[in-house]
Design a protein around this motif. Structure first.
Motif, PDB file in Angstrom:
ATOM      1  N   ASP A  49       0.812  -1.218   0.000  1.00 20.29           N
ATOM      2  CA  ASP A  49       0.000   0.000   0.000  1.00 20.29           C
ATOM      3  C   ASP A  49       0.847   1.270   0.000  1.00 20.29           C
ATOM      4  O   ASP A  49       0.288   2.381   0.032  1.00 20.29           O
ATOM      5  CB  ASP A  49      -0.946   0.020   1.208  1.00 20.29           C
ATOM      6  N   ALA A  50       2.157   1.135  -0.048  1.00 15.65           N
ATOM      7  CA  ALA A  50       3.033   2.318  -0.055  1.00 15.65           C
ATOM      8  C   ALA A  50       2.725   3.233  -1.227  1.00 15.65           C
ATOM      9  O   ALA A  50       2.832   4.463  -1.123  1.00 15.65           O
ATOM     10  CB  ALA A  50       4.498   1.882  -0.092  1.00 15.65           C
ATOM     11  N   GLN A  51       2.295   2.650  -2.353  1.00  9.68           N
ATOM     12  CA  GLN A  51       2.004   3.440  -3.554  1.00  9.68           C
ATOM     13  C   GLN A  51       0.797   4.364  -3.365  1.00  9.68           C
ATOM     14  O   GLN A  51       0.578   5.274  -4.172  1.00  9.68           O
ATOM     15  CB  GLN A  51       1.744   2.490  -4.723  1.00  9.68           C
ATOM     16  N   LEU A  52       0.021   4.145  -2.314  1.00  7.97           N
ATOM     17  CA  LEU A  52      -1.170   4.960  -2.078  1.00  7.97           C
ATOM     18  C   LEU A  52      -0.847   6.311  -1.443  1.00  7.97           C
ATOM     19  O   LEU A  52      -1.712   7.187  -1.387  1.00  7.97           O
ATOM     20  CB  LEU A  52      -2.154   4.213  -1.171  1.00  7.97           C
ATOM     21  N   PHE A  53       0.389   6.479  -0.960  1.00  5.61           N
ATOM     22  CA  PHE A  53       0.733   7.656  -0.167  1.00  5.61           C
ATOM     23  C   PHE A  53       1.884   8.439  -0.795  1.00  5.61           C
ATOM     24  O   PHE A  53       2.682   7.897  -1.555  1.00  5.61           O
ATOM     25  CB  PHE A  53       1.122   7.234   1.250  1.00  5.61           C
ATOM     26  N   ASP A  54       1.951   9.702  -0.441  1.00  5.80           N
ATOM     27  CA  ASP A  54       3.053  10.564  -0.861  1.00  5.80           C
ATOM     28  C   ASP A  54       4.184  10.394   0.153  1.00  5.80           C
ATOM     29  O   ASP A  54       4.311  11.170   1.103  1.00  5.80           O
ATOM     30  CB  ASP A  54       2.593  12.016  -0.933  1.00  5.80           C
ATOM     31  N   LEU A  55       5.002   9.372  -0.047  1.00  6.71           N
ATOM     32  CA  LEU A  55       6.052   9.068   0.915  1.00  6.71           C
ATOM     33  C   LEU A  55       7.182  10.088   0.878  1.00  6.71           C
ATOM     34  O   LEU A  55       7.897  10.243   1.872  1.00  6.71           O
ATOM     35  CB  LEU A  55       6.601   7.660   0.670  1.00  6.71           C
ATOM     36  N   SER A  56       7.337  10.784  -0.225  1.00  7.15           N
ATOM     37  CA  SER A  56       8.349  11.845  -0.269  1.00  7.15           C
ATOM     38  C   SER A  56       7.974  12.967   0.694  1.00  7.15           C
ATOM     39  O   SER A  56       8.816  13.452   1.459  1.00  7.15           O
ATOM     40  CB  SER A  56       8.482  12.395  -1.692  1.00  7.15           C
ATOM     41  N   ALA A  57       6.708  13.383   0.672  1.00  6.18           N
ATOM     42  CA  ALA A  57       6.251  14.433   1.590  1.00  6.18           C
ATOM     43  C   ALA A  57       6.316  13.950   3.036  1.00  6.18           C
ATOM     44  O   ALA A  57       6.688  14.708   3.938  1.00  6.18           O
ATOM     45  CB  ALA A  57       4.831  14.859   1.232  1.00  6.18           C
ATOM     46  N   LEU A  58       5.962  12.692   3.257  1.00  5.68           N
ATOM     47  CA  LEU A  58       6.012  12.133   4.611  1.00  5.68           C
ATOM     48  C   LEU A  58       7.452  12.093   5.118  1.00  5.68           C
ATOM     49  O   LEU A  58       7.718  12.417   6.283  1.00  5.68           O
ATOM     50  CB  LEU A  58       5.404  10.733   4.620  1.00  5.68           C
TER      51      LEU A  58
END
Length: 289
Positions: free
Chosen positions: A60-69
């Motif tokens: 589910d990592a693709q569902l989130f803006d991990l760069s911003a996080l």
């Protein structure tokens, strides 16, 4: 300027590497690795922390803006830790941080995480207290704890991260910073073993069998989760939203007969129970003499 965390003793990982030239299981080499703890550093830690976040959120990592996080985690370098082996300039082998859901709820990337957690908690009755908190018109001051480590990193690196986080939160509160949390919501992951599709296709004999009913035990990537459960208001697992094909579980297995099915896992702890939980983690995962 980066500073090394003050810890006294380093944790030493005694990793066993089998001797390829010997068939004797008693012959192995011991690799001693010194781990060091650092404050998160924007200049060097973006890639390492983002990679660990991808591992934590799994499919589910693709569902989130991990760069911003990741940028948000790095924007508070005096809170949380990274664990490294070859000095501060290398990628983190582990990290731990806490984010204020109330403070950052209006950021689109955080709003998406909150809605995701609300949806997953609604799907599991045991997570009802999380639903109650996240459904309020104004979300309480909840500390979202994010932590992950590479699969071969020993669990003994964990207690110092939690101990230092607790101290850093207290210092931040004394400085009037927004870290006076009412609750801590810890995201983690578990897994169950599942029957192998490869074995079924190849008609291989099944070396491992389960009792009637086919139930499989929940296992923990993070052994400290079982300690945190003792202090929790609630805890429970949930299925990921991103569906995988039948071969995905087999792709997760290594040198074993069964496939691996990961799940997300959430633990909610009241702030007044957090200190005791951290102390129990330190006792449970203390290095063996």
């Amino acid at each position: 300027m980066s500073k090394r965390k003050e810890l006294g003793d380093k944790v030493v990982d005694k990793d066993t590497v089998m001797d390829d030239e010997s068939g004797d299981d008693e012959d192995f080499d011991v690799l001693n690795v010194d781990f060091e703890w650092f404050d998160p550093q924007p200049e060097v830690d973006f890639h390492g922390i983002k990679t660990l976040l991808q591992q934590l959120f799994d499919v589910d990592a693709q569902l989130f803006d991990l760069s911003a996080l990741t940028d948000l985690i790095l924007s508070q370098p005096t809170l949380g830790s990274t664990v490294k082996v070859d000095g501060n300039e290398t990628d983190a082998y582990a990290f731990l941080s806490v984010l204020n859901l109330q403070q950052h709820k209006d950021e689109p990337y955080m709003g998406k995480i909150i809605q995701y957690l609300l949806s997953k908690s609604k799907s599991k009755s045991e997570l009802a207290p999380i639903v109650e908190l996240l459904s309020q018109p104004t979300i309480p001051s909840i500390g979202l704890i994010l932590t992950e480590r590479l699969i071969n990193v020993p669990s003994e690196v964990v207690p110092p991260m939690y101990t230092m986080l607790q101290e850093e939160i207290q210092w931040a509160i004394e400085d009037k910073e927004p870290y006076n949390f009412s609750h801590y919501l810890i995201l983690s992951k578990t897994y169950t073993e599942v029957a192998s599709k490869l074995d079924a296709e190849d008609d291989r004999p099944k070396k491992k069998k389960k009792a009637a009913g086919g139930s499989f035990e929940t296992m923990y990537f993070h052994p400290e989760d079982e300690v945190l459960h003792r202090h929790a208001i609630c805890h429970g697992g949930y299925d990921y939203s991103t569906k995988q094909d039948d071969g995905y579980s087999d792709s997760k297995r290594a040198f074993q007969e069964l496939g691996i099915k990961p799940q997300g896992h959430a633990i909610l702890i009241s702030a007044d129970k957090f200190k005791a939980a951290v102390e129990d983690i330190a006792e449970y995962l203390k290095p063996q003499a």
